[in-house]
Design a protein around this motif. Structure first.
Motif, PDB file in Angstrom:
ATOM      1  N   UNK A 196       7.191  -3.632   3.879  1.00 44.78           N
ATOM      2  CA  UNK A 196       6.273  -4.658   3.389  1.00 44.78           C
ATOM      3  C   UNK A 196       4.837  -4.165   3.354  1.00 44.78           C
ATOM      4  N   UNK A 197       4.637  -2.914   3.774  1.00 45.48           N
ATOM      5  CA  UNK A 197       3.313  -2.287   3.796  1.00 45.48           C
ATOM      6  C   UNK A 197       2.300  -3.121   4.598  1.00 45.48           C
ATOM      7  N   UNK A 198       2.699  -3.509   5.814  1.00 42.70           N
ATOM      8  CA  UNK A 198       1.807  -4.253   6.697  1.00 42.70           C
ATOM      9  C   UNK A 198       0.579  -3.406   7.003  1.00 42.70           C
ATOM     10  N   UNK A 199      -0.630  -3.920   6.790  1.00 38.53           N
ATOM     11  CA  UNK A 199      -1.845  -3.111   6.908  1.00 38.53           C
ATOM     12  C   UNK A 199      -2.077  -2.531   8.296  1.00 38.53           C
ATOM     13  N   UNK A 200      -1.536  -3.159   9.348  1.00 38.78           N
ATOM     14  CA  UNK A 200      -1.773  -2.646  10.697  1.00 38.78           C
ATOM     15  C   UNK A 200      -1.068  -1.319  10.972  1.00 38.78           C
ATOM     16  N   UNK A 201      -0.196  -0.884  10.064  1.00 38.56           N
ATOM     17  CA  UNK A 201       0.493   0.393  10.245  1.00 38.56           C
ATOM     18  C   UNK A 201      -0.342   1.588   9.780  1.00 38.56           C
ATOM     19  N   UNK A 202      -1.480   1.306   9.115  1.00 33.73           N
ATOM     20  CA  UNK A 202      -2.251   2.378   8.492  1.00 33.73           C
ATOM     21  C   UNK A 202      -3.664   2.449   9.059  1.00 33.73           C
ATOM     22  N   UNK A 203      -4.165   3.665   9.135  1.00 38.57           N
ATOM     23  CA  UNK A 203      -5.547   3.844   9.572  1.00 38.57           C
ATOM     24  C   UNK A 203      -6.507   3.716   8.402  1.00 38.57           C
ATOM     25  N   UNK A 204      -6.006   3.941   7.180  1.00 41.77           N
ATOM     26  CA  UNK A 204      -6.833   3.743   5.986  1.00 41.77           C
ATOM     27  C   UNK A 204      -5.955   3.655   4.752  1.00 41.77           C
ATOM     28  N   UNK A 205      -6.472   3.025   3.702  1.00 41.87           N
ATOM     29  CA  UNK A 205      -5.802   2.987   2.401  1.00 41.87           C
ATOM     30  C   UNK A 205      -6.871   2.998   1.316  1.00 41.87           C
ATOM     31  N   UNK A 206      -6.615   3.756   0.256  1.00 41.78           N
ATOM     32  CA  UNK A 206      -7.618   3.932  -0.785  1.00 41.78           C
ATOM     33  C   UNK A 206      -6.942   4.081  -2.143  1.00 41.78           C
ATOM     34  N   UNK A 207      -7.432   3.346  -3.135  1.00 43.06           N
ATOM     35  CA  UNK A 207      -6.954   3.524  -4.505  1.00 43.06           C
ATOM     36  C   UNK A 207      -7.596   4.779  -5.072  1.00 43.06           C
ATOM     37  N   UNK A 208      -6.757   5.712  -5.528  1.00 40.98           N
ATOM     38  CA  UNK A 208      -7.291   7.017  -5.931  1.00 40.98           C
ATOM     39  C   UNK A 208      -7.100   7.336  -7.411  1.00 40.98           C
ATOM     40  N   UNK A 209      -6.272   6.569  -8.140  1.00 40.39           N
ATOM     41  CA  UNK A 209      -6.048   6.930  -9.543  1.00 40.39           C
ATOM     42  C   UNK A 209      -5.438   5.792 -10.335  1.00 40.39           C
ATOM     43  N   UNK A 210      -5.719   5.816 -11.626  1.00 41.97           N
ATOM     44  CA  UNK A 210      -5.037   5.001 -12.621  1.00 41.97           C
ATOM     45  C   UNK A 210      -4.149   5.993 -13.364  1.00 41.97           C
ATOM     46  N   UNK A 211      -2.832   5.919 -13.142  1.00 39.78           N
ATOM     47  CA  UNK A 211      -1.948   6.977 -13.595  1.00 39.78           C
ATOM     48  C   UNK A 211      -0.660   6.401 -14.157  1.00 39.78           C
ATOM     49  N   UNK A 212       0.369   7.213 -14.285  1.00 39.62           N
ATOM     50  CA  UNK A 212       1.680   6.748 -14.729  1.00 39.62           C
ATOM     51  C   UNK A 212       2.763   7.423 -13.907  1.00 39.62           C
ATOM     52  N   UNK A 213       3.842   6.710 -13.712  1.00 39.63           N
ATOM     53  CA  UNK A 213       5.076   7.292 -13.182  1.00 39.63           C
ATOM     54  C   UNK A 213       6.145   6.990 -14.210  1.00 39.63           C
ATOM     55  N   UNK A 214       6.775   8.042 -14.717  1.00 38.49           N
ATOM     56  CA  UNK A 214       7.689   7.858 -15.836  1.00 38.49           C
ATOM     57  C   UNK A 214       6.885   7.401 -17.035  1.00 38.49           C
ATOM     58  N   UNK A 215       7.174   6.207 -17.519  1.00 33.07           N
ATOM     59  CA  UNK A 215       6.438   5.650 -18.656  1.00 33.07           C
ATOM     60  C   UNK A 215       5.606   4.443 -18.245  1.00 33.07           C
ATOM     61  N   UNK A 216       5.562   4.154 -16.954  1.00 31.58           N
ATOM     62  CA  UNK A 216       4.897   2.942 -16.501  1.00 31.58           C
ATOM     63  C   UNK A 216       3.540   3.243 -15.868  1.00 31.58           C
ATOM     64  N   UNK A 217       2.535   2.522 -16.340  1.00 29.42           N
ATOM     65  CA  UNK A 217       1.194   2.663 -15.783  1.00 29.42           C
ATOM     66  C   UNK A 217       1.152   2.037 -14.386  1.00 29.42           C
TER      67      UNK A 217
END
Length: 248
Positions: A129-150
């Motif tokens: 569920x990506x609970x925020x307390x499991x991470x020391x930091x999170x950062x959006x780093x790119x607008x990209x694609x995986x396969x054909x999906x943005x």
């Protein structure tokens, strides 16, 4: 319920491709992660005491068609058995203290270091569920694609210090892919994963198709069922083959 365990069938490499943009002007990572958790029903997922997931694993290039069963018990225990016809079974587990792997090629071994960090963190249901307390930091780093999906790529730094990358759809909010570096006996290996065919089980959703690309090969995991239980009478214990290794 990300598949961090099935990749031990093979070791391979690959990395996310796409057009990478500057971090400036990208949506906040916390917003993307929160939307994802809400979309999949993360609150219900984190409350589950017992999850039993069954399905199939296929590596067409290698001619492998296997089945798997993954048991997860709150707060952070798991075991997964993958059965490959003509080869045998691969067993991976974590009982809250000790992590292990048993397979026909390498035999029984304790998981330590980065391997232990990964299984310890991802066995926790809050990880899916990506609970925020499991991470020391999170950062959006790119607008990209995986396969054909943005998608928007988010770098997650776990409390152990390891980094993984999620990619979230700007339209659905779902995670459409991820990339990370898996620690294996062969060394650190980059892996790219694509998630699709989300379906609802109880009050939460999981991707029922997971495609991992490693060293030019693909492994496809298909989930056929997810059973939700209360954990009563169910245990995860260190296998007899692992006990002598602990004593050493």
């Amino acid at each position: 319920m990300r598949n961090a365990y099935g990749i031990r069938l093979i070791a391979a490499a690959g990395f996310m491709a796409g057009s990478v943009a500057s971090a400036q002007g990208l949506p906040p990572a916390a917003t993307l992660v929160a939307k994802y958790s809400q979309t999949i029903g993360g609150a219900a997922l984190m409350k589950a005491q017992q999850l039993t997931t069954k399905g199939a694993l296929a590596m067409t290039a290698a001619g492998i068609n296997a089945t798997f069963e993954l048991l997860q018990l709150a707060p952070n225990r798991m075991q997964m058995t993958t059965t490959i016809p003509g080869v045998g079974s691969i067993r991976i587990g974590y009982d809250g203290t000790t992590a292990w792997s048993i397979d026909p090629m390498q035999g029984p071994r304790l998981l330590t270091g980065k391997e232990l960090d990964a299984i310890k963190e991802e066995a926790d249901p809050r990880a899916s569920a990506r609970a925020p307390e499991l991470f020391s930091s999170m950062q959006t780093v790119a607008d990209t694609t995986i396969g054909t999906e943005r998608c928007y790529m988010v770098k997650l730094t776990w409390k152990s210090g390891r980094d993984t990358f999620d990619c979230y759809s700007p339209t659905t909010g779902l995670m459409v892919g991820s990339s990370n570096v898996q620690s294996t006996p062969m060394g650190d290996i980059p892996v790219v994963t694509v998630y699709s065919d989300y379906k609802k089980f109880g009050d939460f959703m999981v991707p029922t198709k997971t495609t991992q690309t490693m060293m030019g090969q693909q492994q496809v995991m298909t989930i056929t069922s997810v059973e939700i239980g209360n954990g009563a009478g169910v245990t995860i214990a260190v296998p007899a083959e692992i006990q002598p290794l602990i004593k050493k």
